[in-house]
Design a protein around this motif. Structure first.
Motif, short mmCIF file in Angstrom:
data_model
loop_
_atom_site.label_atom_id
_atom_site.label_comp_id
_atom_site.label_asym_id
_atom_site.label_seq_id
_atom_site.Cartn_x
_atom_site.Cartn_y
_atom_site.Cartn_z
N PHE A 110 -25.37 -23.49 57.24
CA PHE A 110 -25.98 -23.80 58.42
C PHE A 110 -25.67 -23.14 59.27
O PHE A 110 -24.38 -24.04 59.41
N SER A 111 -26.18 -22.92 60.52
CA SER A 111 -25.29 -22.96 61.85
C SER A 111 -25.33 -23.95 62.95
O SER A 111 -25.73 -25.13 62.17
N ARG A 112 -24.76 -24.81 63.89
CA ARG A 112 -24.66 -25.46 64.86
C ARG A 112 -25.96 -25.87 64.84
O ARG A 112 -27.40 -24.79 64.66
N PRO A 113 -26.19 -26.82 65.30
CA PRO A 113 -27.80 -27.11 65.19
C PRO A 113 -28.90 -26.40 66.90
O PRO A 113 -28.00 -26.04 67.43
N ASP A 267 -21.14 -29.43 65.70
CA ASP A 267 -20.29 -29.40 64.33
C ASP A 267 -21.14 -29.93 63.53
O ASP A 267 -20.87 -30.06 62.14
N ALA A 268 -22.40 -30.56 63.19
CA ALA A 268 -23.17 -30.79 62.16
C ALA A 268 -23.57 -29.82 60.95
O ALA A 268 -24.34 -29.70 60.15
N GLY A 269 -23.50 -28.85 61.69
CA GLY A 269 -24.09 -27.33 60.41
C GLY A 269 -22.56 -27.42 60.01
O GLY A 269 -21.33 -28.26 59.93
N THR A 270 -22.44 -25.95 59.11
CA THR A 270 -20.95 -25.89 58.63
C THR A 270 -20.21 -25.88 59.13
O THR A 270 -20.62 -24.53 59.61
N LYS A 271 -19.01 -25.61 58.88
CA LYS A 271 -17.77 -25.33 59.43
C LYS A 271 -17.52 -23.84 59.57
O LYS A 271 -16.94 -23.36 58.03
N VAL A 272 -17.53 -22.97 59.74
CA VAL A 272 -16.93 -21.77 59.89
C VAL A 272 -16.29 -21.18 60.66
O VAL A 272 -16.01 -21.24 62.52
N PRO A 273 -15.84 -19.91 60.74
CA PRO A 273 -14.75 -19.02 62.47
C PRO A 273 -15.49 -18.93 63.01
O PRO A 273 -16.55 -18.70 62.95
N VAL A 274 -14.86 -19.28 64.38
CA VAL A 274 -15.36 -18.35 65.73
C VAL A 274 -15.57 -17.73 65.47
O VAL A 274 -14.80 -16.25 65.04
N ALA A 275 -17.02 -16.82 65.71
CA ALA A 275 -17.13 -15.18 65.75
C ALA A 275 -16.63 -14.63 67.15
O ALA A 275 -16.50 -15.26 68.54
N THR A 276 -16.05 -13.15 66.77
CA THR A 276 -15.88 -12.22 68.22
C THR A 276 -17.46 -11.44 69.13
O THR A 276 -18.11 -11.86 67.45
#
Length: 453
Positions: A110-113, A267-276
């Motif tokens: 999931f993305s951030r809400p 932060d309720a979504g899936t924790k993923v690396p910050v994108a560039t």
């Protein structure tokens, strides 16, 4: 021989290199972002003038612009939306979907809400019996199946036999209008958007009783894509494009308090690396590890859990088929005899009935009986409505089978019976119909199989 080995090595290298390519790179290479949805869910997405429109469409267009690709939508029923990620037919799902830990555990990322929602109750205006979730336990409640609205009703404690589950929220609200259901539970923004377009007999009672965060979904292994989604959502909140889309489709102003709440829930979504700005390819080990697992692995635990429901559905199917076949064959015989009767009065009505029923889809006939008849005061239980619709449909087809069978009997049979002093009715009963039954059994068997399907 050495040339053959060289070509094989080149092909293998190219295959591995393609697999090593990141999901964002693959999307850019093909020039389109494929998104699956169920376009019956305003204000997020709905069909208008044969195009999908709504809040999700504006967000998707912003994401596609950031990736420098076009959007291609797959519109399907909700039951197949999430499965399109597992099968690889879609890159993302945007359908106003609630972020839950259960869905995360199944492999959805999931993305951030991107929207704050919640479950609300809709009732007929003035129905004081329904004041909140605690008053639903002994009521008939309609929900959209396999949604968090259904899960919320389960959690309240509404028995399953008092839940009416539909493919869309609109059908659930129509059921409340038709007085089959006492209330409908669904996402607040969706119910509000539907009520703005119609259903003046319905009102929302109380605030949301379950708060929810909605997210954009990808399949496991595609965290890089969700990172890009998060980056675009954050930028939309800053540059004002999110507010513009929200004000346009939701119908209420997007305030600074809403921004603060979205930030608090990020932060309720899936924790993923910050994108560039320019996504990099995934490590080859990660891609190959993901490719090594099948999305269609057999789940014995799910099969055992579903087996009682499948058995119950099979029994219900046989009951519907058996009753509909009995009534349909009997009705078909009566219609055929009426059409071939020496009395001409009923023939035009029988011909019109048969042609209309045979010329319209069965699904439309079921909708008319279940949803339209209540508007004129005829309310039928779901099972009775189903048997009635199938019986009326089967009667029209069976009547033509019987008519063909009767007309296939040599006319001399009837003439001989009449010459012996039999009336037309007795001749039909003792001479024509016994021969007809033997001839129509094969096509009636085909009709029974079609009815079962």
């Amino acid at each position: 021989m050495s040339l053959r080995f060289f070509l094989l090595a080149v092909i293998c290298f190219a295959t591995v290199a393609a697999r090593a390519q990141g999901v964002v790179d693959r999307i850019r290479a093909r020039g389109e972002l494929v998104i699956s949805t169920d376009a019956t869910y305003p204000p997020f997405e709905t069909m208008k003038d044969e195009e999908i429109q709504g809040f999700d469409v504006d967000v998707a267009n912003a994401l596609a612009a950031a990736l420098k690709v076009k959007v291609r939508w797959i519109n399907q029923e909700w039951a197949g939306v999430l499965g399109s990620l597992e099968s690889g037919k879609a890159d993302l799902v945007m359908a106003g979907t609630t972020i839950t830990e259960e869905r995360k555990g199944k492999g959805y990322v999931f993305s951030r809400p991107y929207f704050l929602s919640g479950q609300a109750i809709a009732r007929r205006k003035g129905d004081s019996r329904i004041e909140g979730p605690e008053t639903l336990k002994d009521k008939i409640v309609s929900v959209q199946q396999e949604t968090t609205g259904q899960f919320a009703v389960d959690k309240i404690g509404v028995p399953k036999d008092r839940q009416l589950r539909f493919d869309t929220v609109q059908d659930g609200l129509a059921d409340v209008v038709n007085k089959r259901s006492d209330a409908c539970v669904g996402d607040l923004p969706t119910i509000q958007a539907i009520l703005r377009e119609g259903y003046p007999e319905i009102e929302i009672v109380g605030p949301v009783f379950v708060k929810e965060n909605l997210g954009i979904i990808a399949w496991k292994g595609n965290e890089e894509l969700i990172s890009q989604v998060n980056r675009v959502l954050a930028r939309m909140l800053v540059d004002g494009s999110y507010k513009k889309a929200y004000d346009k489709w939701v119908g209420v102003p997007f305030t600074s308090a809403d921004v603060a709440e979205l930030e608090a829930q990020k932060d309720a979504g899936t924790k993923v690396p910050v994108a560039t700005e320019d996504a990099t390819s995934q490590p080859i080990q990660a891609v190959l590890a993901d490719r090594g697992s099948s999305a269609f692995a057999f789940r014995g635990d799910l099969f055992r859990q579903a087996l009682p429901l499948l058995a119950k559905g099979a029994v219900l199917t046989l009951e519907l088929t058996g009753l509909s076949l009995v009534f349909g064959v009997a009705g078909g015989l009566i219609l055929a005899l009426g059409r071939l009767s020496p009395l001409p009065f009923f023939r035009p009505f029988i011909v019109a009935y048969v042609e209309v029923v045979r010329g319209t889809p069965l699904l439309m006939q079921i909708y008319v009986i279940y949803f339209v008849l209540p508007a004129i005061g005829i309310n039928l239980p779901s099972f009775v409505a189903g048997v009635l619709a199938l019986s009326l449909n089967a009667a029209a087809y069976s009547s033509e089978i019987f008519r063909g069978g009767i007309e296939s009997i040599d006319s001399g049979q009837m003439e001989a019976a009449r010459s012996l002093g039999m009336s037309h009715r007795l001749a039909m009963r003792w001479v024509i119909l016994p021969q007809t039954i033997r001839r129509v059994l094969p096509p009636l068997t085909n009709e029974a199989v079609a009815l079962l399907k």
